[in-house]
Design a protein around this motif. Structure first.
Motif, PDB file in Angstrom:
ATOM      1  N   TYR A 187       9.649  -2.032  -9.505  1.00 38.47           N
ATOM      2  CA  TYR A 187       8.717  -0.889  -9.551  1.00 38.47           C
ATOM      3  C   TYR A 187       9.196   0.162 -10.548  1.00 38.47           C
ATOM      4  N   TRP A 203       7.045   1.229 -13.694  1.00 34.34           N
ATOM      5  CA  TRP A 203       6.667   2.639 -13.815  1.00 34.34           C
ATOM      6  C   TRP A 203       7.136   3.202 -15.156  1.00 34.34           C
ATOM      7  N   SER A 238       2.405   1.404  -3.566  1.00 37.50           N
ATOM      8  CA  SER A 238       1.452   1.505  -4.678  1.00 37.50           C
ATOM      9  C   SER A 238       0.745   2.849  -4.758  1.00 37.50           C
ATOM     10  N   VAL A 239       0.374   3.398  -3.625  1.00 38.25           N
ATOM     11  CA  VAL A 239      -0.378   4.655  -3.646  1.00 38.25           C
ATOM     12  C   VAL A 239       0.461   5.809  -4.209  1.00 38.25           C
ATOM     13  N   PRO A 240       1.672   6.045  -3.707  1.00 34.72           N
ATOM     14  CA  PRO A 240       2.448   7.153  -4.287  1.00 34.72           C
ATOM     15  C   PRO A 240       2.796   6.950  -5.764  1.00 34.72           C
ATOM     16  N   TYR A 254       0.832  -1.207   0.000  1.00 35.16           N
ATOM     17  CA  TYR A 254       0.000   0.000   0.000  1.00 35.16           C
ATOM     18  C   TYR A 254       0.869   1.261   0.000  1.00 35.16           C
ATOM     19  N   ASN A 264       0.986   5.245  -7.836  1.00 37.39           N
ATOM     20  CA  ASN A 264      -0.261   5.120  -8.576  1.00 37.39           C
ATOM     21  C   ASN A 264      -0.272   3.889  -9.478  1.00 37.39           C
ATOM     22  N   MET A 265       0.264   2.793  -8.945  1.00 37.23           N
ATOM     23  CA  MET A 265       0.236   1.518  -9.667  1.00 37.23           C
ATOM     24  C   MET A 265       0.313   0.378  -8.660  1.00 37.23           C
ATOM     25  N   HIS A 291       4.757   4.789 -18.168  1.00 37.33           N
ATOM     26  CA  HIS A 291       4.862   6.190 -18.567  1.00 37.33           C
ATOM     27  C   HIS A 291       5.594   6.407 -19.887  1.00 37.33           C
TER      28      HIS A 291
END
Length: 153
Positions: A138, A142, A85-87, A82, A89-90, A146
Motif C-alpha cells: 500500500y 500510494w 482503501s477508504v482512508p 474497505y 483513497n485507493m 502521489h
C-alpha cells in the motif's frame, strides 16, 4: 507496543469505564499451532459475531462447514480491504488477498503440518512477514500515485 496500547490497555480501560461484562477481547493467539486457532483467538468479539451471523446460519441452511468458513473469510477480507482503501483513497486488493491467503495457509497448518511448534512458526511468520508486506505494498502504491516517476527528456 501498539498492540498492547490499543488492544489490551485501551479496550480494557474502555470496558472498565462502561462496565462491560465481557472483557475477553482476545485469547492466547500467540500460542496458536494453526492458522485456524489463531483466527479463533485473535479477536473474540469479531469471531463471535462471524460465527453467530454468518457461519451458524449457513451451516443451519445446509451449507458445508468449509463453505461457511470461506464465506466468513470472504466477508472479513472485504472489510479489511474497505478499512484500508477508504482512508487511503485507493483500491488495491492487497488486504483482501492477504485475508483470502489465510484459507490455504490454514489448510497447510491444519492438515499438512498438523499444528504444534511448526504450525506456530508458520503463524508467526504470517504475522511478521505477511502483514508488513501488505502494508508496504500500500505504501508503494500510494507513493507511486502521489509522486509519479518523472521521465527525463
Amino acid at each position: 507496543m501498539i498492540f498492547y496500547t490499543l488492544f489490551h490497555s485501551s479496550l480494557n480501560l474502555n470496558a472498565e469505564i462502561t462496565r462491560f461484562a465481557d472483557r475477553e477481547f482476545y485469547r492466547d493467539f500467540w500460542n496458536s499451532g494453526t492458522i485456524t486457532y489463531f483466527w479463533r483467538t485473535w479477536n473474540i468479539p469479531v469471531h463471535r459475531w462471524a460465527v453467530r451471523h454468518v457461519y451458524k446460519p449457513m451451516v443451519g441452511n445446509g451449507y458445508s462447514r468449509l463453505y461457511a468458513s470461506g464465506a466468513v473469510f470472504l466477508i472479513s477480507a472485504f472489510f479489511h480491504e474497505y478499512l484500508v482503501s477508504v482512508p487511503l483513497n485507493m483500491f488495491r486488493l492487497w488486504a483482501f488477498n492477504g485475508m483470502l491467503a489465510q484459507i490455504p495457509l490454514s489448510f497447510v497448518t491444519d492438515k499438512i503440518i498438523g499444528g504444534g511448534r511448526a504450525g506456530n512458526i508458520v503463524v508467526w511468520l504470517s504475522l511478521i512477514l505477511g502483514q508488513p508486506m501488505a502494508i508496504l505494498m500500500y505504501v508503494h502504491d500510494w507513493y507511486l500515485i502521489h509522486y509519479p516517476v518523472q521521465t527525463s527528456t
